[in-house]
Write a protein that holds these residues in place. Structure first.
Motif, PDB file in Angstrom:
ATOM      1  N   HIS A   1       0.813  -1.212   0.000  1.00  0.00           N
ATOM      2  CA  HIS A   1       0.000   0.000   0.000  1.00  0.00           C
ATOM      3  C   HIS A   1       0.855   1.274   0.000  1.00  0.00           C
ATOM      4  O   HIS A   1       0.386   2.338  -0.430  1.00  0.00           O
ATOM      5  N   SER A   2       2.095   1.173   0.464  1.00  0.00           N
ATOM      6  CA  SER A   2       2.956   2.367   0.490  1.00  0.00           C
ATOM      7  C   SER A   2       3.443   2.767  -0.900  1.00  0.00           C
ATOM      8  O   SER A   2       3.835   3.916  -1.116  1.00  0.00           O
ATOM      9  N   LEU A   3       3.412   1.827  -1.844  1.00  0.00           N
ATOM     10  CA  LEU A   3       3.965   2.105  -3.169  1.00  0.00           C
ATOM     11  C   LEU A   3       3.196   3.188  -3.914  1.00  0.00           C
ATOM     12  O   LEU A   3       3.766   3.916  -4.732  1.00  0.00           O
ATOM     13  N   GLU A   4       1.908   3.302  -3.637  1.00  0.00           N
ATOM     14  CA  GLU A   4       1.085   4.257  -4.368  1.00  0.00           C
ATOM     15  C   GLU A   4       1.591   5.683  -4.206  1.00  0.00           C
ATOM     16  O   GLU A   4       1.419   6.524  -5.098  1.00  0.00           O
ATOM     17  N   GLY A   5       2.225   5.963  -3.083  1.00  0.00           N
ATOM     18  CA  GLY A   5       2.736   7.318  -2.863  1.00  0.00           C
ATOM     19  C   GLY A   5       3.707   7.773  -3.938  1.00  0.00           C
ATOM     20  O   GLY A   5       3.772   8.959  -4.269  1.00  0.00           O
ATOM     21  N   PHE A   6       4.480   6.816  -4.487  1.00  0.00           N
ATOM     22  CA  PHE A   6       5.469   7.194  -5.500  1.00  0.00           C
ATOM     23  C   PHE A   6       4.822   7.611  -6.813  1.00  0.00           C
ATOM     24  O   PHE A   6       5.450   8.296  -7.623  1.00  0.00           O
ATOM     25  N   GLU A   7       3.557   7.198  -7.024  1.00  0.00           N
ATOM     26  CA  GLU A   7       2.859   7.624  -8.240  1.00  0.00           C
ATOM     27  C   GLU A   7       2.561   9.121  -8.239  1.00  0.00           C
ATOM     28  O   GLU A   7       2.285   9.698  -9.284  1.00  0.00           O
ATOM     29  N   THR A   8       2.655   9.756  -7.089  1.00  0.00           N
ATOM     30  CA  THR A   8       2.437  11.200  -7.032  1.00  0.00           C
ATOM     31  C   THR A   8       3.627  11.973  -7.588  1.00  0.00           C
ATOM     32  O   THR A   8       3.500  13.149  -7.934  1.00  0.00           O
ATOM     33  N   VAL A   9       4.806  11.311  -7.650  1.00  0.00           N
ATOM     34  CA  VAL A   9       6.017  12.007  -8.105  1.00  0.00           C
ATOM     35  C   VAL A   9       6.692  11.299  -9.277  1.00  0.00           C
ATOM     36  O   VAL A   9       7.722  11.755  -9.779  1.00  0.00           O
ATOM     37  N   GLY A  10       6.146  10.181  -9.733  1.00  0.00           N
ATOM     38  CA  GLY A  10       6.745   9.446 -10.839  1.00  0.00           C
ATOM     39  C   GLY A  10       5.861   8.286 -11.254  1.00  0.00           C
ATOM     40  O   GLY A  10       4.669   8.262 -10.968  1.00  0.00           O
ATOM     41  N   ARG A  11       6.487   7.324 -11.935  1.00  0.00           N
ATOM     42  CA  ARG A  11       5.786   6.125 -12.398  1.00  0.00           C
ATOM     43  C   ARG A  11       6.437   4.923 -11.743  1.00  0.00           C
ATOM     44  O   ARG A  11       7.631   4.676 -11.935  1.00  0.00           O
ATOM     45  N   ALA A  12       5.666   4.174 -10.967  1.00  0.00           N
ATOM     46  CA  ALA A  12       6.224   3.125 -10.110  1.00  0.00           C
ATOM     47  C   ALA A  12       6.038   1.744 -10.717  1.00  0.00           C
ATOM     48  O   ALA A  12       4.952   1.401 -11.198  1.00  0.00           O
ATOM     49  N   THR A  13       7.102   0.949 -10.646  1.00  0.00           N
ATOM     50  CA  THR A  13       7.085  -0.442 -11.087  1.00  0.00           C
ATOM     51  C   THR A  13       7.623  -1.319  -9.967  1.00  0.00           C
ATOM     52  O   THR A  13       8.701  -1.050  -9.423  1.00  0.00           O
ATOM     53  N   LEU A  14       6.885  -2.360  -9.631  1.00  0.00           N
ATOM     54  CA  LEU A  14       7.344  -3.371  -8.687  1.00  0.00           C
ATOM     55  C   LEU A  14       7.722  -4.612  -9.476  1.00  0.00           C
ATOM     56  O   LEU A  14       6.931  -5.111 -10.288  1.00  0.00           O
TER      57      LEU A  14
END
Length: 380
Positions: free
Chosen positions: A234-247
């Motif tokens: 659930h913490s990963l979504e925060g990075f979508e506010t400043v970039g594009r996140a890939t796990l």
């Protein structure tokens, strides 16, 4: 027809990579934070002479021997074959830097750096140790996989306050403002890394506008609780506010996340892995989730589910770091705006080269590997 499609896809990708080689210096990457001193060992199955032995071949063989010692005792000789630089930041970073992509690493190589990291540091633009010592890993190699035993208790010192102090000089933020990709690895071995990720989003990356690719690797989370896995996702979504996140995870890691949420596991077919990747992606609220297996790789985006078969290797020369090299290739594909299938192919090629050659591939070696894979010259 399938072989022709594979040939066309690999050849087209190889041609594109050749065209873009001159642009790699414009795609800098920042990575952090782990580093390990890896001692790669083989368990002796049968010794023929002081100079010759047959290794115990499989993990099942080792497990059967260990189980038979229950209530008694057991002794086995091991042979340390090499001591190498390890850790996901170092291994993935070595893959990135060997391709020719500029890398700035914030990695706990020690202060002064342990000598085993000399070659890695030579490939990077710069490495900052952040005052951290490396972990230690005993890597037990078998024909069908590896068992890793790590000493990482001091990684508990890495907290938001620790990073706040280390980043106070602004060097990390400045490097990230120039980066096309930012990768964080080995979440599992840092007890407070979820809190650190939250700190990065809220305090370090706040105000960044160029929207880099954020890339995440877990390392095996078997020792972490279900609650911590859920919190991490659930913490990963925060990075979508400043970039594009890939796990990016392997099959074992993906299934552990799935169990934490009560979802069906992957494994029966490509569709099951695609469904699991997409469930994780939707739950995390991020741009992409990739799952790499020994013989294929899958990715889920909001618009596409894709699986690509990989160049499977029955007897790898080296398996430690194969997933990290997949990640290096996949991140390179993201930086080059490749389509999903080509990102997977590039990741598989990077990993496939490592397991056959025992080292990271240069850009030209990746291109040559793809051309050989296209015409069926890559042996299983």
């Amino acid at each position: 027809m399938k072989n022709q499609e594979h040939y066309n896809a690999c050849e087209t990708l190889a041609d594109f990579l050749a065209e873009r080689e001159s642009t790699l210096h414009d795609l800098p990457v920042v990575m952090g934070f782990d580093a390990f001193v890896d001692e790669s060992i083989r368990i002796v199955g049968q010794r023929h002479s002081p100079e010759s032995y047959q290794p115990m071949p499989t993990i099942a063989d080792f497990g059967a021997w260990a189980a038979a010692a229950t209530g008694r005792s057991g002794l086995r000789e091991f042979v340390c074959e090499e001591v190498t630089a390890g850790g996901c930041t170092v291994n993935m970073g070595d893959g990135i830097a060997t391709m020719g992509i500029p890398l700035v690493a914030f990695s706990g190589v020690g202060n002064p750096p342990h000598s085993v990291f000399h070659d890695f540091m030579q490939k990077c633009e710069v490495v900052y140790s952040l005052g951290m010592d490396p972990g230690r890993a005993i890597v037990t190699e078998f024909d069908d996989g590896k068992l890793m035993f790590c000493a990482v208790s001091h990684f508990a010192n890495v907290t938001p306050n620790y990073l706040r102090e280390q980043f106070a000089d602004g060097v990390f933020r400045a490097a990230c403002e120039r980066a096309s990709g930012i990768a964080f690895t080995s979440w599992s071995v840092y007890p407070y890394m979820t809190q650190c990720w939250n700190f990065l989003v809220e305090e370090v990356f706040a105000g960044m506008t160029h929207r880099p690719h954020f890339f995440f690797d877990l390392a095996d989370p078997a020792s972490r609780t279900t609650e911590s896995l859920v919190e991490m996702v659930h913490s990963l979504e925060g990075f979508e506010t400043v970039g594009r996140a890939t796990l990016s995870v392997n099959g074992n890691e993906a299934n552990q996340i799935g169990r934490a949420f009560g979802w069906p596991e992957g494994g029966q077919s490509a569709e099951t892995w695609e469904q699991l990747a997409n469930r994780i992606r939707e739950e995390a609220g991020i741009s992409e989730v990739s799952i790499h297996l020994v013989d294929s790789a899958t990715s889920a985006t909001p618009d596409e589910l894709q699986t690509v078969g990989g160049p499977f290797c029955v007897k790898p020369k080296r398996s430690v770091g194969a997933g990290d090299r997949f990640n290096a290739g996949y991140l390179a594909g993201l930086l080059l705006d490749l389509n999903v299938a080509d990102r997977l192919r590039l990741g598989c090629a990077s990993s496939g080269f490592l397991v056959r050659q025992g080292k990271s591939a240069s850009w030209q070696e990746l291109i040559e590997f793809l051309r050989r894979w296209a015409i069926g010259e890559i042996e299983n």
